[in-house]
Design a protein around this motif. Structure first.
Motif, PDB file in Angstrom:
ATOM      1  N   TYR A   1      -7.778  -3.073  10.874  1.00 29.91           N
ATOM      2  CA  TYR A   1      -8.093  -4.238  10.039  1.00 29.91           C
ATOM      3  C   TYR A   1      -7.479  -5.509  10.638  1.00 29.91           C
TER       4      TYR A   1
ATOM      5  N   LYS B   1      -9.277   2.837  -3.430  1.00 32.09           N
ATOM      6  CA  LYS B   1      -9.432   1.559  -4.116  1.00 32.09           C
ATOM      7  C   LYS B   1      -8.158   1.188  -4.881  1.00 32.09           C
TER       8      LYS B   1
ATOM      9  N   VAL C   1      -9.399   3.950   2.738  1.00 33.13           N
ATOM     10  CA  VAL C   1      -8.227   3.626   1.908  1.00 33.13           C
ATOM     11  C   VAL C   1      -8.675   3.619   0.438  1.00 33.13           C
TER      12      VAL C   1
ATOM     13  N   PHE D   1     -11.183  -0.257   6.286  1.00 32.68           N
ATOM     14  CA  PHE D   1     -10.539   0.094   5.021  1.00 32.68           C
ATOM     15  C   PHE D   1     -11.317   1.134   4.201  1.00 32.68           C
TER      16      PHE D   1
ATOM     17  N   VAL E   1      -3.630   5.418   6.617  1.00 30.29           N
ATOM     18  CA  VAL E   1      -3.550   4.020   6.181  1.00 30.29           C
ATOM     19  C   VAL E   1      -2.954   3.141   7.294  1.00 30.29           C
TER      20      VAL E   1
ATOM     21  N   LEU F   1       0.826  -1.222   0.000  1.00 28.59           N
ATOM     22  CA  LEU F   1       0.000   0.000   0.000  1.00 28.59           C
ATOM     23  C   LEU F   1       0.855   1.265   0.000  1.00 28.59           C
TER      24      LEU F   1
ATOM     25  N   LYS G   1      -5.907  -3.219  -1.905  1.00 28.60           N
ATOM     26  CA  LYS G   1      -7.074  -3.081  -1.022  1.00 28.60           C
ATOM     27  C   LYS G   1      -8.055  -4.232  -1.273  1.00 28.60           C
ATOM     28  N   ASP G   2      -8.324  -4.522  -2.548  1.00 23.72           N
ATOM     29  CA  ASP G   2      -9.241  -5.622  -2.876  1.00 23.72           C
ATOM     30  C   ASP G   2      -8.771  -6.929  -2.249  1.00 23.72           C
TER      31      ASP G   2
END
Lengths: 321, 321
Positions: free
Chosen positions: A199, A302, A300, A297, A192, A58, A306-307
């Motif tokens: 997360y 896309k 954050v 998330f 982030v 990221l 991230k996915d």
């Protein structure tokens, strides 16, 4: 989705981490080498390094920078496993005998101490004081979680709150640190960093709840240990606690009194836990944590990374091993 | 000279360190508190904090700066002791039951893990990367020493060289780090850092050799454990190795074969070790290390602190406890 595919983005680098782990854990002394490598090979998913690498993706991804962190995280995890097996008297892990089972308690203590000490060298190699501070704090809290388990092992009245504190300390905090610090090593923005930390915490909670569910529901062959192992050891986990809440006639409660001295009717007890809705409600709790992880998330931007994080979160509650 | 007088220069601050140790080791959880405090109270000389404070007196002494280091050093030492007692099956230490003896192996593992993890927080509080690096390296080497002991425990052919490597790892390196890093935290010159490091190493070697001698010669009441405990456990130390070198008729060697299974004639064996000159030659080795320790200080300017270091070195080989 298959577990392997989830880590596609860092697949090559995870292979390098595996090699680093072998380098770190192997010993010139044969007497030590065998149990240490056994521990390494017995141990699973490399979830902590995977999260650290993905988190670094990221930001300004530099494998050489995040590498010592990723290796250190797995070593810390391994060190706690090998000591836990002594404390929990575990003879099997993922279908293989534990270090304790094959080489005894003394070797287990040493291997754990040594691997943990080696992790300190790698933490030092991160050259980041925040990393050292977070991992020191997490290490202290992890020992509190272990001790809680030792203390509360045979205590049916363990409240749900205590259970949650325990799994946070034992599992969630190190996963949270894996995500957060992976980001730190790649200079992601504070926003982030915070998203990663939250997360990891929530995914960690869900992960451990699902682990505790699978102990009742998974195929013995897939699990690599007998079904209901936790209960046989007198370990009361969330499905049991939730079932006890609905156990109006105190029937389950009475039967649990005689565990683990009397393991004969364990199948019957598991059936009752299921009938009382302990499993399905525990899943609901896990899913709730996964939703929190996904929400973390929200801010954050896309991206394929991230996915991936979101897919992993979904996978955690779907897995059956 | 009495031991207490030796640390006169840092007496007040050592008292504060003792209070800090109590704060660090005490636990809200009673289940943990008792064994942890037992460990703290059972344990001795606080030599590592004392060396760190004295070393800092050679530079810009700031107690608050050196304090976290001094406490961390003692915690590391305590953590290794409590795990060692499991591995060596020791039931007594300084006349008191060990944590292992009173609370069992599981608690000993936990207390050790927890106290070691707490030391990491204090190392972090030193805010000095060199301190973290040295203590990580020493921790790894200490585990190698423990493992060497486990491996070579029943091995009479342990060479003297291996014995020296073992005591360096088990004892001397942490004492060396205590001296060196105490100096570092007080910004002493590189020359003095080097002197402290060497001094600590050699004093540490002598200290352990004398410990191993006292296991044969000290009064059982002073020692707090039976005379010849090491040998009863099958642990071959320098006096035995030196006696074996002079054991031309292989009589001692033959008798040692049956240890520790047969502890009946241990008194006789100790007598033989003495007759063969094992004790007196081991003392000569210890004195030789002490001379090296003193020489290491040659380039350090004369001061009351330097005098104290030299007196401590002399005391190490004279002590009878």
């Amino acid at each position: 989705m298959e577990e392997k595919k989830l880590f596609e983005l860092v697949k090559e680098d995870l292979r390098k981490i595996e090699q680093e782990l072998i380098n770190e854990v192997s010993e010139r002394n044969e007497f030590l080498h065998d149990p240490a490598m056994h521990l390494l090979k017995a141990g699973g998913k490399r979830l902590r390094p995977a999260f650290a690498l993905l988190a670094a993706k990221l930001g300004d991804y530099d494998f050489e920078k995040v590498k010592p962190l990723a290796v250190a995280l797995e070593l810390i995890h391994m060190a706690t496993l090998v000591h836990d097996d002594v404390v929990d008297n575990s003879m099997l892990r993922r279908g293989l005998p534990t270090v304790k089972a094959n080489w005894g308690n003394k070797m287990s203590i040493h291997i754990g101490d040594r691997i943990f000490a080696k992790s300190l060298l790698l933490i030092d190699a991160c050259k980041n004081n925040y990393v050292a501070k977070v991992l020191a704090e997490v290490s202290v809290k992890m020992t509190a979680g272990e001790i809680q388990q030792l203390n509360g092992a045979k205590n049916i009245s363990t409240s749900i709150k205590e259970y949650l504190i325990k799994i946070k300390r034992k599992t969630a905090l190190l996963l949270s640190a894996s995500c957060e610090l992976g980001g730190i090593m790649a200079n992601v923005s504070p926003r982030v960093v915070y998203a990663l930390k939250q997360y990891g915490l929530y995914v960690g909670m869900a992960f451990q709840i699902v682990d505790d569910i699978l102990d009742f529901t998974a195929d013995e062959k897939v699990l690599g240990k007998p079904v209901g192992s936790d209960l046989r050891q007198g370990l009361i986990t969330l499905p049991v606690l939730l079932a006890l809440k609905r156990d109006k006639k105190h029937e389950l409660w009475r039967e649990l009194q005689n565990l683990p001295q009397n393991n004969a009717n364990i199948e019957q007890i598991i059936k009752e836990i299921k009938n009382l809705g302990g499993i399905s409600e525990a899943y609901a709790w896990a899913k709730n944590y996964i939703e929190k992880a996904i929400s973390a998330f929200d801010l954050v931007p896309k991206s394929p990374v991230k996915d991936t994080f979101l897919e992993i979160a979904q996978f955690i509650v779907q897995r059956n091993y």
